[in-house]
Enzyme design. Structure first.
Site, PDB file in Angstrom:
ATOM      1  N   HIS A  34      -1.369  -4.971  -1.345  1.00 33.24           N
ATOM      2  CA  HIS A  34      -1.522  -3.997  -2.426  1.00 33.24           C
ATOM      3  C   HIS A  34      -1.061  -2.617  -1.953  1.00 33.24           C
ATOM      4  CE1 HIS A  34      -4.787  -6.464  -4.460  1.00 33.24           C
ATOM      5  NE2 HIS A  34      -4.940  -6.890  -3.228  1.00 33.24           N
ATOM      6  N   TYR A  35      -0.813  -1.721  -2.905  1.00 35.31           N
ATOM      7  CA  TYR A  35      -0.859  -0.302  -2.551  1.00 35.31           C
ATOM      8  C   TYR A  35      -2.091   0.293  -3.213  1.00 35.31           C
ATOM      9  CZ  TYR A  35       1.718   1.110  -6.934  1.00 35.31           C
ATOM     10  OH  TYR A  35       2.143   1.325  -8.214  1.00 35.31           O
ATOM     11  N   THR A  36      -2.528   1.439  -2.636  1.00 39.02           N
ATOM     12  CA  THR A  36      -3.777   2.021  -3.150  1.00 39.02           C
ATOM     13  C   THR A  36      -3.590   2.681  -4.508  1.00 39.02           C
ATOM     14  OG1 THR A  36      -3.318   4.094  -2.013  1.00 39.02           O
ATOM     15  CG2 THR A  36      -4.674   2.459  -0.825  1.00 39.02           C
ATOM     16  N   GLU A  99      -5.078  -3.293   1.452  1.00 37.46           N
ATOM     17  CA  GLU A  99      -4.637  -2.126   0.673  1.00 37.46           C
ATOM     18  C   GLU A  99      -3.822  -1.226   1.597  1.00 37.46           C
ATOM     19  OE1 GLU A  99      -4.876  -1.142  -2.459  1.00 37.46           O
ATOM     20  OE2 GLU A  99      -6.418  -2.469  -3.329  1.00 37.46           O
ATOM     21  N   HIS A 141       0.330  -8.171  -5.027  1.00 37.22           N
ATOM     22  CA  HIS A 141      -0.623  -8.186  -6.147  1.00 37.22           C
ATOM     23  C   HIS A 141       0.121  -8.429  -7.463  1.00 37.22           C
ATOM     24  CE1 HIS A 141      -4.384  -6.110  -8.073  1.00 37.22           C
ATOM     25  NE2 HIS A 141      -4.394  -7.411  -8.227  1.00 37.22           N
ATOM     26  N   ASP A 151       1.936  -3.337  -7.811  1.00 43.67           N
ATOM     27  CA  ASP A 151       1.861  -3.071  -6.372  1.00 43.67           C
ATOM     28  C   ASP A 151       2.078  -4.322  -5.521  1.00 43.67           C
ATOM     29  OD1 ASP A 151      -0.759  -3.834  -7.476  1.00 43.67           O
ATOM     30  OD2 ASP A 151      -1.599  -3.415  -5.489  1.00 43.67           O
TER      31      ASP A 151
HETATM   32 ZN   LIG Z   1      -3.479  -4.126  -6.066  1.00 44.56          ZN
END
Ligand SMILES: [Zn+2]
Length: 255
Positions: A34-36, A99, A141, A151
């Site tokens: 993921h990215y935040t 993340e 994600h 993301d």
């Molecule tokens: Zn995510």
């Protein structure tokens, strides 16, 4: 709750309240990246360790490559949300979630710094050394929640990870400039595309109609595997890239 992080690479141990036993005896066999999507890694750490956020993850990596662990790998963290892959829907129970700090598409979507990517690579390798996670189950994600999530996005360097032995990746077929299939199209070519994406793991139905759902899945596919153009249209480059992946995918045992 164990008193120490699972990964020797984690220099911070910040237990998150949103965790629970994995359901149905599931063990991690998927790695979700993921990215935040937040201003700062500090703000993300604060949010991911608050009960009222309703979310959590196993690891958080900041832009300088520092790694924090928030949830033990043996437990279920809350990062996937409503999602689907290979017919499964409780992806939190079978995955480990990382993340990676990046403000994301809503905030100019900067490049992922090299120091951060080094940490991503090292942590993924470390996790893969502890769990039986097949290459085709190292995912974005956006792959498991098309249309809802973007993301970690098209700037994320999957090729680099694959070179290190992380995830399944093939060189994308070049753009040919053809329009390909798109929303409103119907027929056997659409069904073949749907079958291919379904076989790879994406949550698509085989209907022979190119609807909005399929458009979102094709976008997710392009974001991960053919980032040169993300338009939700199945042009020849997209279809050829999918075929290359399916060929590689069939070479790996199904999880
Ligand atoms: Zn995510």
């Amino acid at each position: 709750m164990t008193a120490a992080p699972d990964s020797p690479l984690a220099t911070l141990w910040c237990p998150a309240p949103n965790r629970e036993p994995r359901r149905n005896g599931l063990k991690p066999d998927m790695l979700l990246l993921h990215y935040t999507g937040m201003d700062s890694a500090e703000a993300a750490l604060d949010w991911l360790t608050r009960q009222e956020s309703g979310v959590s993850c196993h690891y958080l990596i900041d832009e300088d490559g520092r790694i924090a662990q928030l949830v033990p790998e043996s437990e279920r963290a809350w990062h996937a949300g409503q999602s689907r892959w290979s017919g499964e829907t409780d992806l939190n129970s079978c995955s480990i979630g990382i993340e990676i700090h990046n403000p994301g598409h809503d905030f100019d979507y900067p490049d992922f710094p090299e120091t951060e990517m080094q940490a991503v690579e090292a942590l993924c390798l470390d996790i893969l050394s502890r769990h039986a996670i097949p290459p085709q189950r190292v995912l974005a994600h956006s792959d498991v929640a098309p249309g809802r999530k973007r993301d970690p996005g098209e700037k994320f360097d999957w090729q680099r990870l694959a070179r290190a032995g992380i995830g399944l990746w093939v060189p994308p077929a070049p753009l040919e400039g053809d329009a390909g299939l798109g929303p409103g199209d119907e027929g056997e070519a659409v069904a073949a595309l749907q079958r291919g994406l379904l076989e790879f793991g994406y949550g698509v139905e085989v209907t022979t109609t190119y609807g909005t759902g399929l458009e979102k899945v094709v976008e997710a596919f392009q974001r991960h595997f053919r980032p040169a153009r993300i338009d939700g249209r199945a042009d020849s480059s997209t279809i050829e890239t999918l075929n290359r992946l399916l060929t590689a995918h069939r070479g790996f045992p199904v999880a």
